[in-house]
Design an enzyme around this catalytic site. Structure first.
Site, mmCIF file in Angstrom:
data_model
loop_
_atom_site.group_PDB
_atom_site.id
_atom_site.type_symbol
_atom_site.label_atom_id
_atom_site.label_comp_id
_atom_site.label_asym_id
_atom_site.label_seq_id
_atom_site.Cartn_x
_atom_site.Cartn_y
_atom_site.Cartn_z
ATOM 1 N N ASP A 50 0.912 -1.147 0.000
ATOM 2 C CA ASP A 50 0.000 0.000 0.000
ATOM 3 C C ASP A 50 0.940 1.182 0.000
ATOM 4 O O ASP A 50 1.599 1.460 1.014
ATOM 5 C CB ASP A 50 -0.881 0.012 1.259
ATOM 6 C CG ASP A 50 -1.853 1.175 1.228
ATOM 7 O OD1 ASP A 50 -1.426 2.297 0.888
ATOM 8 O OD2 ASP A 50 -3.041 0.975 1.535
ATOM 9 N N HIS A 51 1.033 1.863 -1.141
ATOM 10 C CA HIS A 51 2.130 2.829 -1.257
ATOM 11 C C HIS A 51 2.006 3.983 -0.257
ATOM 12 O O HIS A 51 2.980 4.662 0.017
ATOM 13 C CB HIS A 51 2.287 3.331 -2.699
ATOM 14 C CG HIS A 51 1.267 4.345 -3.123
ATOM 15 N ND1 HIS A 51 0.008 4.001 -3.513
ATOM 16 C CD2 HIS A 51 1.325 5.696 -3.223
ATOM 17 C CE1 HIS A 51 -0.665 5.100 -3.841
ATOM 18 N NE2 HIS A 51 0.116 6.147 -3.668
ATOM 19 N N HIS A 79 -5.908 2.760 1.427
ATOM 20 C CA HIS A 79 -5.099 3.896 1.881
ATOM 21 C C HIS A 79 -5.658 4.560 3.148
ATOM 22 O O HIS A 79 -4.928 4.761 4.118
ATOM 23 C CB HIS A 79 -4.959 4.938 0.774
ATOM 24 C CG HIS A 79 -4.417 4.386 -0.514
ATOM 25 N ND1 HIS A 79 -3.466 3.382 -0.553
ATOM 26 C CD2 HIS A 79 -4.672 4.695 -1.810
ATOM 27 C CE1 HIS A 79 -3.175 3.110 -1.821
ATOM 28 N NE2 HIS A 79 -3.889 3.885 -2.597
HETATM 29 C C1 BG6 Z 1 -3.832 4.735 -6.180
HETATM 30 C C2 BG6 Z 1 -5.210 4.785 -6.787
HETATM 31 O O1 BG6 Z 1 -3.718 3.644 -5.314
HETATM 32 O O2 BG6 Z 1 -3.587 5.915 -5.446
HETATM 33 C C3 BG6 Z 1 -5.380 6.013 -7.647
HETATM 34 O O3 BG6 Z 1 -5.437 3.625 -7.563
HETATM 35 C C4 BG6 Z 1 -5.003 7.260 -6.889
HETATM 36 O O4 BG6 Z 1 -6.716 6.116 -8.125
HETATM 37 C C5 BG6 Z 1 -3.626 7.086 -6.231
HETATM 38 O O5 BG6 Z 1 -4.986 8.344 -7.792
HETATM 39 C C6 BG6 Z 1 -3.307 8.261 -5.323
HETATM 40 O O6 BG6 Z 1 -1.989 8.144 -4.876
HETATM 41 P P1 BG6 Z 1 -1.158 9.429 -4.451
HETATM 42 O O7 BG6 Z 1 0.132 8.873 -3.970
HETATM 43 O O8 BG6 Z 1 -1.039 10.277 -5.664
HETATM 44 O O9 BG6 Z 1 -1.964 10.093 -3.386
#
Ligand code: BG6
Length: 513
Positions: free
Chosen positions: A201-202, A264
């Site tokens: 989960d980045h 997230h």
């Molecule tokens: C991803 C989603 O996991 O996270 C995207 O699939 C979203 O829809 C993105 O835009 C948002 O990531 P960040 O790091 O730009 O907040």
């Protein structure tokens, strides 16, 4: 004397990070968007920082036939376009000769045998055993054949029992509901042991999310207040300015609850609400996260209950007319996929009972902002009260995850002058002012952690399942209702009225960060 507890690499600076064994990273889905935008730039930046092992190899794997030389050009151009630091031909010159490509289907066992052979040849060429780190960055429909073929080809079990055993990173989405997540976990367990698996989960790789743990547990002032006696409510917002754009095909099958809330925002919630772990190490932290997720009460799905969903309608974004979701490419004219979701959660444990946690996320919102806001209870109005004409606000501690990363606290202050008048003021700490702005990208940290075998910032199987347990009834109810109950909000606004109603019943309002 008591044993000194094992210190987490994070606490040892980067010394342990410099100790990754010889590694070959194999990316499944090598010609995909994530590979170009995030994964290859992450590898490049790790190399700039001298954090890749001397014997580091990158192998792209995909269905398309791509000669090695062409894959190198793709990687080179991806770095040029997407890396946070400028491409240095010198650094690239160290990675390029070790970058290769293997073409093959995901359900083609013979192709996986070829991949195994390719890795064996790398080992032969350097006369050492290498750790294999598989990165599954494909559409979820092929997760299963990839996993099964990693098992069948013997790649999954390589060097098991030793520190340089094979490891696998699995990209989201991790299932689309509880049943599919259970099935995916079952497939994974047929092939890999849990300690080999890194579910990504980045958000956990973001600096500010890691800082949340430091703020909570390295400062003595928060913990005594971190409970139902002092906290009134918690708001977690992950708002995006981008719309569905060209990702309609994917998004139509997903929606905001699956795409953002279940993973997230729930990770942010778990780190905010969990009990202090007994150690700064993967299992201790993940145990606490699972415990708090298990204490979440079933959601009230009735009208005026705990959930709201909506789609953006045409509106204005940054001064320009923006189309509504239903006009976007790849979206069905009668689509029942939400681009916004808001949830009111109750955590039934000693610490949080009675404190609502509000979660919201949406596309095409007024501003791109992710934050966790802790709203404290108001002081008794014996000296200063709003009814007495004082301008007061509840103390709010907000962790700004992105952009403009930092932390701020709202305090009530006396306006200088002979009269006693008050005004809320904001005390802020900004990363960029204190530390400069060249922060590593989430994927750099996560790829490196997987390479050294540290699962702290990854999701354990039971964690994913527990989160799906909360949301599967919502998904089922929404699927059954179709468009009935789907609210809308203008692109460029802060979301639908039904989300305001969710808070109004507790006498609260959403922040406009
Ligand atoms: C991803 C989603 O996991 O996270 C995207 O699939 C979203 O829809 C993105 O835009 C948002 O990531 P960040 O790091 O730009 O907040």
């Amino acid at each position: 004397m008591a044993d000194t507890p094992q210190r987490h690499p994070f606490l040892q600076g980067l010394s342990k990070h410099r100790g990754a064994p010889p590694t070959v990273v194999i990316i499944f889905g090598a010609s995909g968007d994530l590979t170009a935008r995030k994964l290859i730039p992450a590898v490049y930046n790790l190399s700039v920082d001298g954090l890749l092992p001397a014997d580091f190899y990158l192998v792209g794997y995909g269905r398309k036939e791509i000669p090695d030389e062409e894959f190198r050009t793709l990687a080179h151009d991806a770095i040029k376009e997407f890396s946070r630091r400028e491409l240095s031909e010198d650094v690239w010159g160290r990675i390029a000769p070790h970058t290769t490509y293997v073409a093959g289907g995901y359900d083609d066992k013979a192709a996986f045998d070829r991949l195994a052979q390719h890795i064996a040849e790398i080992e032969k060429s350097i006369g050492r055993e290498v750790q294999t780190l598989f990165y599954i960055s494909t559409p979820p429909s092929v997760f299963e054949p990839i996993l099964l073929n990693l098992g069948a080809s013997g790649l999954a079990g390589k060097y098991l029992g030793q520190a340089h055993h094979a490891k696998v990173i699995i990209e989201k989405p991790f299932g689309r509901d509880l049943t599919s997540a259970l099935a995916l976990n079952a497939t994974i367990r047929r092939v890999f042991e849990e300690h080999q698996v890194y579910r990504i989960d980045h958000y956990l790789g973001k600096e500010t999310v890691q800082d949340l743990l430091v703020q909570r547990f390295a400062n003595a002032i928060f913990e005594p207040l971190w409970n139902r006696n002092f906290i009134d409510s918690v708001q977690i917002t992950v708002a995006e300015e981008v719309g569905v754009g060209t990702r309609g095909g994917y998004y139509e099958q997903s929606g905001c609850l699956r795409d953002m809330i279940q993973n997230h925002t729930m990770q942010l919630l778990a780190l905010t609400a969990m009990e202090p772990p007994v150690a700064y190490e993967a299992e201790a932290i993940r145990d606490e996260k699972v415990k708090v997720l298990k204490a979440i009460q079933p959601l009230d799905l009735g009208a005026g209950g705990d959930v709201a969903r909506a789609q953006y309608a045409a509106g204005m974004m940054a001064g320009k007319a923006a189309p509504g979701n239903l006009q976007e490419q790849g979206i069905a004219p009668q689509s029942a996929t939400e681009t916004y979701a808001a949830i009111r959660l109750s955590i039934n444990n000693w610490r949080w009972q009675g404190v609502p946690f509000y979660l919201r996320s949406g596309k095409c919102m007024a501003r791109r902002v992710s934050e966790i806001a802790i709203n404290f209870k108001r002081p008794p109005g014996t000296l200063f009260a709003e009814s007495g004409g004082f301008n007061l606000a509840a103390n709010t501690l907000s962790f700004q995850i992105q952009p403009d990363e930092g932390l701020s606290l709202i305090l009530n202050t006396k306006i200088p002058g002979l009269e006693t008048r008050t005004q809320p003021v904001k005390m802020s700490f900004r990363y960029s002012t204190t530390f400069g702005s060249n922060t590593p990208e989430a994927y750099e940290r996560l790829v490196l952690d997987a390479m050294i075998g540290d699962g702290t910032l990854f999701i354990r199987g039971d964690e994913a399942e527990t989160s799906w347990k909360v949301y599967t009834p919502v998904l089922d109810a929404w699927a059954a209702a179709g468009r009935t109950g789907m609210d809308s909000y203008a692109a460029g606004s802060w979301g639908p009225l039904s989300a305001d109603a969710l808070l109004a019943k507790d006498g609260n309002v959403w922040r406009q960060p």
